[in-house]
Design a protein around this motif. Structure first.
Motif, mmCIF file in Angstrom:
data_model
loop_
_atom_site.group_PDB
_atom_site.id
_atom_site.type_symbol
_atom_site.label_atom_id
_atom_site.label_comp_id
_atom_site.label_asym_id
_atom_site.label_seq_id
_atom_site.Cartn_x
_atom_site.Cartn_y
_atom_site.Cartn_z
ATOM 1 N N THR A 270 0.844 -1.190 0.000
ATOM 2 C CA THR A 270 0.000 0.000 0.000
ATOM 3 C C THR A 270 0.878 1.237 0.000
ATOM 4 O O THR A 270 1.734 1.418 0.866
ATOM 5 N N LEU B 249 1.071 5.510 -0.355
ATOM 6 C CA LEU B 249 0.368 6.777 -0.182
ATOM 7 C C LEU B 249 1.160 7.876 -0.874
ATOM 8 O O LEU B 249 2.355 8.051 -0.603
ATOM 9 N N SER C 192 1.007 12.026 -1.888
ATOM 10 C CA SER C 192 0.334 13.325 -1.797
ATOM 11 C C SER C 192 0.525 14.084 -3.102
ATOM 12 O O SER C 192 1.542 13.956 -3.778
ATOM 13 N N GLY D 157 -3.012 4.704 -2.812
ATOM 14 C CA GLY D 157 -3.891 5.737 -2.305
ATOM 15 C C GLY D 157 -3.242 7.084 -2.537
ATOM 16 O O GLY D 157 -2.043 7.248 -2.321
ATOM 17 N N ILE E 110 -5.697 9.808 5.411
ATOM 18 C CA ILE E 110 -4.732 8.710 5.513
ATOM 19 C C ILE E 110 -5.398 7.473 6.110
ATOM 20 O O ILE E 110 -5.184 6.346 5.645
ATOM 21 N N ILE F 172 -7.626 5.758 3.538
ATOM 22 C CA ILE F 172 -6.841 4.995 2.563
ATOM 23 C C ILE F 172 -6.349 3.693 3.183
ATOM 24 O O ILE F 172 -6.421 2.617 2.555
ATOM 25 N N VAL G 261 -0.256 1.386 5.246
ATOM 26 C CA VAL G 261 0.668 2.060 4.335
ATOM 27 C C VAL G 261 2.100 1.686 4.692
ATOM 28 O O VAL G 261 2.542 1.868 5.833
ATOM 29 N N LEU H 162 5.459 5.706 1.621
ATOM 30 C CA LEU H 162 4.929 7.073 1.660
ATOM 31 C C LEU H 162 5.760 7.958 0.752
ATOM 32 O O LEU H 162 6.991 8.020 0.889
ATOM 33 N N VAL I 261 1.846 7.351 9.399
ATOM 34 C CA VAL I 261 2.062 6.037 8.778
ATOM 35 C C VAL I 261 3.161 5.225 9.444
ATOM 36 O O VAL I 261 3.211 3.997 9.277
#
Length: 257
Positions: A17, A19, A21, A43, A83, A86, A93, A96, A134
């Motif tokens: 997973t 993440l 931004s 995500g 967060i 997701i 997560v 990141l 995370v």
């Protein structure tokens, strides 16, 4: 040799997973697409709801596991909730990418304390917040990778955005500090440092004939640095292929600095 967009396959990214931004456009979009193509569950958050939903729909229709959350990353409570959404949808997560930033031009005399805080929040504060949220997931999972996006701009003493330059220099410091603290938990932290990347935004706002001449003079390599080149480095830094890489700067600028 026309191999600039060749992408390696990292089997260990499948099912992870991730993440990201600022994932709806530019470098962020390239990262979302690249990780989805590796089989990761991706995500991403962005302030641009329409672009984010459009990208998520396209990737989901192609069979990828993708979740988009419309979010203002400078709103601590909203980003924290995004967060968690997701993680609930895709799993804990373990990668990141702190990509979101705004290189809006500004002069010293134009920036009051409130604007200073807003610029620092969009360029640095969210990275610290996301890492804080995370890291417990990464610790529980046995490790992870945090990738902060830096910039060659402050290294070159580029004019026209002193607060942006300060925030990006600080991102490098954040990487070093977190790498030391989180290394014992198997969490690697690196800074991915783009050169002048030819995103739609850059092409629309800043890249004219004079800029192209500067790029041609300054880079060791001919051609343009594209979002996919940054995404390819992100894949490497997120994967086990970079298992002993942490607290470092990985510059993708065509040999500018």
């Amino acid at each position: 040799m026309k191999d600039a967009q060749a992408t390696a396959v990292y089997p260990d990214l499948k099912g992870r997973t991730v993440l990201i931004s600022g994932g709806a456009s530019g470098i962020g979009e390239a990262m979302v697409r690249a990780f989805a193509a590796q089989g990761a569950a991706v995500g991403f958050v962005d302030l641009d709801r329409e672009a984010g939903e459009r990208l998520a729909d396209r990737l989901s229709s192609a069979g990828h596991r993708v979740a988009f959350v419309h979010c203002d990353i400078t709103d601590e409570h909203a980003y924290k909730a995004a967060i968690q959404r997701i993680a609930d949808a895709l799993g804990p997560v373990t990668v990141l990418l702190n990509n979101a930033a705004n290189d809006v031009r500004h002069g010293l005399e134009e920036v009051d304390s409130q604007r200073f805080e807003r610029l620092m929040a969009v360029n640095l504060g969210h990275a610290f917040l996301a890492a804080r949220e995370v890291v417990p997931m990464m610790k529980a999972s046995g490790g992870g990778a945090i990738i902060n996006l830096g910039s060659i701009g402050w290294m070159m003493a580029s004019p026209g955005y002193p607060v942006y330059a300060a925030s990006k220099a600080a991102a490098h410091g954040l990487t070093r500090g977190l790498a030391r603290d989180l290394g014992p938990h198997g969490i690697r932290v690196n800074t991915l440092v783009p050169g002048w990347v030819m995103t739609e935004k850059q092409l629309a706002l800043w890249v004219d004939d004079e800029a192209r001449e500067l790029i041609a003079r300054s880079q060791c390599l001919p051609g343009s640095v594209e979002p996919v080149h940054i995404a390819n480095m992100a894949l490497f830094l997120a994967s086990g292929a970079s298992a002993m890489c942490t607290a470092q700067n990985f510059i993708v600028d065509g040999g500018w600095v």
